[in-house]
Scaffold this active site. Structure first.
Site, PDB file in Angstrom:
ATOM      1  N   GLU A 163       0.939  -1.216  -0.083  1.00 53.56           N
ATOM      2  CA  GLU A 163      -0.029  -0.025  -0.117  1.00 53.56           C
ATOM      3  C   GLU A 163       0.892   1.094   0.022  1.00 53.56           C
ATOM      4  O   GLU A 163       2.038   1.064   0.334  1.00 53.56           O
ATOM      5  CB  GLU A 163      -1.090   0.109   1.250  1.00 53.56           C
ATOM      6  CG  GLU A 163      -0.501   0.211   2.421  1.00 53.56           C
ATOM      7  CD  GLU A 163      -1.359   0.131   3.714  1.00 53.56           C
ATOM      8  OE1 GLU A 163      -2.639  -0.163   3.596  1.00 53.56           O
ATOM      9  OE2 GLU A 163      -0.973   0.661   4.762  1.00 53.56           O
ATOM     10  N   LYS A 164       0.331   2.424  -0.285  1.00 56.08           N
ATOM     11  CA  LYS A 164       1.053   3.701  -0.360  1.00 56.08           C
ATOM     12  C   LYS A 164       1.717   3.898   1.070  1.00 56.08           C
ATOM     13  O   LYS A 164       0.856   3.856   1.794  1.00 56.08           O
ATOM     14  CB  LYS A 164       0.042   4.715  -0.645  1.00 56.08           C
ATOM     15  CG  LYS A 164       0.474   6.236  -0.805  1.00 56.08           C
ATOM     16  CD  LYS A 164       1.147   6.439  -2.056  1.00 56.08           C
ATOM     17  CE  LYS A 164       1.936   7.722  -2.115  1.00 56.08           C
ATOM     18  NZ  LYS A 164       2.905   7.717  -3.283  1.00 56.08           N
ATOM     19  N   GLU A 173      -6.274  -0.710  10.748  1.00 54.43           N
ATOM     20  CA  GLU A 173      -6.547  -1.947  11.093  1.00 54.43           C
ATOM     21  C   GLU A 173      -7.558  -1.742  12.109  1.00 54.43           C
ATOM     22  O   GLU A 173      -7.648  -0.897  12.843  1.00 54.43           O
ATOM     23  CB  GLU A 173      -5.195  -2.817  11.591  1.00 54.43           C
ATOM     24  CG  GLU A 173      -4.561  -2.301  12.580  1.00 54.43           C
ATOM     25  CD  GLU A 173      -3.568  -3.272  13.125  1.00 54.43           C
ATOM     26  OE1 GLU A 173      -3.700  -4.587  12.917  1.00 54.43           O
ATOM     27  OE2 GLU A 173      -2.617  -2.822  13.798  1.00 54.43           O
ATOM     28  N   ARG A 182      -9.089  -6.444  20.999  1.00 49.64           N
ATOM     29  CA  ARG A 182      -8.636  -6.886  22.119  1.00 49.64           C
ATOM     30  C   ARG A 182      -8.579  -5.598  22.898  1.00 49.64           C
ATOM     31  O   ARG A 182      -8.681  -4.494  22.520  1.00 49.64           O
ATOM     32  CB  ARG A 182      -7.343  -7.515  22.095  1.00 49.64           C
ATOM     33  CG  ARG A 182      -6.139  -6.766  21.622  1.00 49.64           C
ATOM     34  CD  ARG A 182      -5.086  -7.144  21.767  1.00 49.64           C
ATOM     35  NE  ARG A 182      -4.054  -6.888  20.661  1.00 49.64           N
ATOM     36  CZ  ARG A 182      -3.625  -5.583  20.656  1.00 49.64           C
ATOM     37  NH1 ARG A 182      -3.586  -4.799  21.683  1.00 49.64           N
ATOM     38  NH2 ARG A 182      -2.666  -5.142  19.511  1.00 49.64           N
ATOM     39  N   ARG A 228       5.411   4.653  28.038  1.00 50.81           N
ATOM     40  CA  ARG A 228       5.614   2.949  28.348  1.00 50.81           C
ATOM     41  C   ARG A 228       7.180   3.024  28.728  1.00 50.81           C
ATOM     42  O   ARG A 228       7.907   3.418  27.948  1.00 50.81           O
ATOM     43  CB  ARG A 228       5.598   2.168  26.908  1.00 50.81           C
ATOM     44  CG  ARG A 228       3.972   2.227  26.246  1.00 50.81           C
ATOM     45  CD  ARG A 228       4.025   1.127  25.208  1.00 50.81           C
ATOM     46  NE  ARG A 228       2.725   1.496  24.461  1.00 50.81           N
ATOM     47  CZ  ARG A 228       2.249   0.542  23.650  1.00 50.81           C
ATOM     48  NH1 ARG A 228       3.095  -0.636  23.160  1.00 50.81           N
ATOM     49  NH2 ARG A 228       1.099   0.754  23.103  1.00 50.81           N
TER      50      ARG A 228
HETATM   51  P1  ADP Z   1       0.745  -3.575  13.367  1.00 51.81           P
HETATM   52  O1  ADP Z   1      -0.322  -4.414  13.241  1.00 51.81           O
HETATM   53  O2  ADP Z   1       2.018  -4.007  13.115  1.00 51.81           O
HETATM   54  O3  ADP Z   1       0.755  -2.379  14.837  1.00 51.81           O
HETATM   55  P2  ADP Z   1      -0.096  -1.146  11.734  1.00 51.81           P
HETATM   56  O4  ADP Z   1      -0.754  -1.583  10.287  1.00 51.81           O
HETATM   57  O5  ADP Z   1      -1.101  -0.984  12.927  1.00 51.81           O
HETATM   58  O6  ADP Z   1       0.825  -2.538  12.086  1.00 51.81           O
HETATM   59  O7  ADP Z   1       0.877  -0.017  11.655  1.00 51.81           O
HETATM   60  C1  ADP Z   1       1.815   0.393  12.586  1.00 51.81           C
HETATM   61  C2  ADP Z   1       2.295   1.555  12.271  1.00 51.81           C
HETATM   62  O8  ADP Z   1       3.185   1.608  11.121  1.00 51.81           O
HETATM   63  C3  ADP Z   1       1.480   2.916  11.930  1.00 51.81           C
HETATM   64  O9  ADP Z   1       1.087   3.608  13.358  1.00 51.81           O
HETATM   65  C4  ADP Z   1       2.166   3.787  11.088  1.00 51.81           C
HETATM   66  O10 ADP Z   1       3.198   4.257  12.080  1.00 51.81           O
HETATM   67  C5  ADP Z   1       3.135   2.696  10.312  1.00 51.81           C
HETATM   68  N1  ADP Z   1       2.425   2.239   9.217  1.00 51.81           N
HETATM   69  C6  ADP Z   1       1.648   1.400   8.653  1.00 51.81           C
HETATM   70  N2  ADP Z   1       1.042   1.371   7.533  1.00 51.81           N
HETATM   71  C7  ADP Z   1       1.477   2.767   6.838  1.00 51.81           C
HETATM   72  C8  ADP Z   1       1.292   3.562   5.833  1.00 51.81           C
HETATM   73  N3  ADP Z   1       0.488   2.810   4.831  1.00 51.81           N
HETATM   74  N4  ADP Z   1       1.942   4.628   5.518  1.00 51.81           N
HETATM   75  C9  ADP Z   1       2.644   5.203   6.784  1.00 51.81           C
HETATM   76  N5  ADP Z   1       3.068   4.483   7.836  1.00 51.81           N
HETATM   77  C10 ADP Z   1       2.357   3.274   8.093  1.00 51.81           C
END
Ligand code: ADP
Length: 454
Positions: A200-201, A288, A292, A338
């Site tokens: 994804e972007k 996402e 939980r 944390r």
């Molecule tokens: P995880 O499930 O491992 O926590 P996430 O999809 O929730 O992964 O993403 C965690 C972090 O990664 C986000 O808070 C952001 O900082 C970075 N991130 C994820 N996807 C993107 C994206 N498409 N563009 C920029 N940063 C992203």
């Protein structure tokens, strides 16, 4: 209501759940590994059962041993905390088949949201904005290159089953994308048992804004406002706050409504979190849903006055939601730091060992969720979280001032922790202004934007 709950977890979250159970008049059973024999959660629960060896696979992930412990102690519910088995759909099914309530959403919701590709697809169909990218798992390099050409670099390769900031790689060109694709697939297969990845972007300097959801089994769903989790190191959260300095009343209403729509689309009934990235131009996108209770739930509790663990237990017991959306009032500001057993000056390497000197902070506006005490041995086997320090005030400035004072009081010696780093951030004018993006910390520490950046 439950009469006895087994807590399938350790550390501060096990302690947190035991406390909520006691206040609800529910008896508690702790489970522990051989390395956690002298832990606080073992001391605080009414009963405690050793479920296996130090390694998580032998104990906190050992489903047969945990179910046996639940049957021997005759509990009617299992609280999974976060991490470990909390998002394990099959574990939730096993609990139900043993007539033990899994204190969380249905196995179906867990499974659906546990696959980021399926979750994005469902959100798109529900009219919720998602980040442009591949619509299904990327099968080969041609697929990946085609998507990258359509959305333009930089892009991010992500594991469909990823979590905890793992399984992601940022790519700026074709060569890097092809190598990231192969390593990501192999790593995802090894770590999560599912090699599906998608592209994804990659948004430049977004903020991470997430909404707390509360839903009962009758379908009543509300949100409890947002948390701003923009301060991360290598895509893992380090500081969270509520509300967000970047969200006004209007945006909160809009994002909150979409978060509720997302939860309803997933058939969600429990506490959960809908995560978004907020771009610089004010657009936001679903990334996402976490099915939980989250580490950072206390900042929401601080500004809403709602006990999320108790609400989660009530929802699992089938009680109707006692709060309406209009009853939710956000008051003041809360920040969580944390405190990890890690050395920030050495690549955040883990620092297990014995804590000989321990002086916790206190006073007005301070909440400390921890399992640590003087003489505690931090085991090397698990997550490095030692404590969550939460401070609140009427304003953001006040919450920061309380945090500065509390961090000064806090002594955990001789192991290295993230306390000095938090002190540094709390003194930084950029943080005070609230003008931050997810790359703030990695830039400030001169780290790579992603530990796995390609
Ligand atoms: P995880 O499930 O491992 O926590 P996430 O999809 O929730 O992964 O993403 C965690 C972090 O990664 C986000 O808070 C952001 O900082 C970075 N991130 C994820 N996807 C993107 C994206 N498409 N563009 C920029 N940063 C992203």
């Amino acid at each position: 209501m439950f009469s006895k709950i087994l807590i399938a977890n350790r550390g501060e979250i096990a302690v947190r759940v035991i406390r909520a159970c006691k206040e609800l008049g529910i008896r508690t059973v702790a489970i522990y590994s051989e390395a956690d024999r002298n832990s606080l959660h073992v001391r605080l629960a009414e009963e405690a059962i050793c479920v296996g060896g130090a390694k998580a696979e032998q104990s906190y992930l050992n489903i047969p041993a945990i179910i046996s412990a639940a049957e021997i102690t005759d509990v009617d519910g299992i609280h999974p905390g976060y991490g470990f088995l909390s998002q394990h759909a099959h574990f939730a099914e096993i609990c139900e088949s043993c007539n033990i309530t899994f204190i969380g959403p249905s196995a179906q919701s867990i499974r659906l949201m546990g696959d980021k590709i399926a979750a994005k697809d469902l959100m798109r169909k529900s009219g919720i904005p998602i980040i442009p990218g591949s619509m299904s798992a990327v099968r080969n390099k041609e697929d990946a290159l085609k998507t990258a050409r359509r959305i333009a670099y930089p892009v991010i390769v992500k594991a469909a089953a990823g979590g905890g900031g793992r399984g992601m790689r940022v790519c700026h060109n074709d060569v890097r994308l092809i190598s990231a694709l192969m390593t990501c697939q192999a790593e995802a297969e090894a770590s999560f048992g599912n090699g599906d990845v998608f592209v994804e972007k990659y948004l430049q300097e977004p903020r991470h804004i997430e909404f707390q959801i509360l839903a009962d089994k009758a379908g009543h769903t509300i949100h409890l406002g947002e948390r701003d989790c923009t301060i991360q190191r290598r895509h893992q959260k380090l500081i969270e706050e509520a509300p967000s300095p970047a969200v006004d009343h209007k945006l909160r209403r809009k994002m909150g409504e979409l978060a509720i729509r997302a939860a309803k689309a997933a058939g969600y009934a429990s506490v959960g979190t809908v995560e978004f990235l907020l771009d610089k131009d004010g657009s936001f996108y679903f990334i996402e849903m976490n099915t939980r209770i989250q580490v950072e739930h206390p900042v929401t509790e601080a500004v809403t006055g709602i006990d999320l663990i108790k609400e989660q237990i009530r929802a699992a017991a089938g009680e109707p939601l006692g709060i309406k959306q209009d009853d939710v009032k956000l008051e003041g500001w809360a920040i969580e730091c944390r405190i990890n057993a890690e050395d920030p000056s050495n690549g955040f390497s883990p620092c297990p060992g014995r804590i000989t000197e321990y002086q916790p902070p206190g006073g007005p506006g301070v909440r400390l969720d921890t399992h640590v005490f003087a003489g505690y041995d931090v085991p090397p086997y698990y997550d490095s979280l030692l404590a969550k320090l939460i401070t609140s005030g009427e304003t953001r400035q006040e919450a920061i001032r309380v945090m500065q004072r509390a961090l000064e009081e806090f002594l955990i010696e001789p192991i290295r922790t993230t306390i000095p780093l938090h002190k540094q951030i709390m003194n930084d004018p950029t943080f005070w202004r609230g003008q931050i993006a997810t790359d703030y910390l990695d830039r400030q520490l001169h780290l790579q934007p992603s530990g796995e950046s390609e």
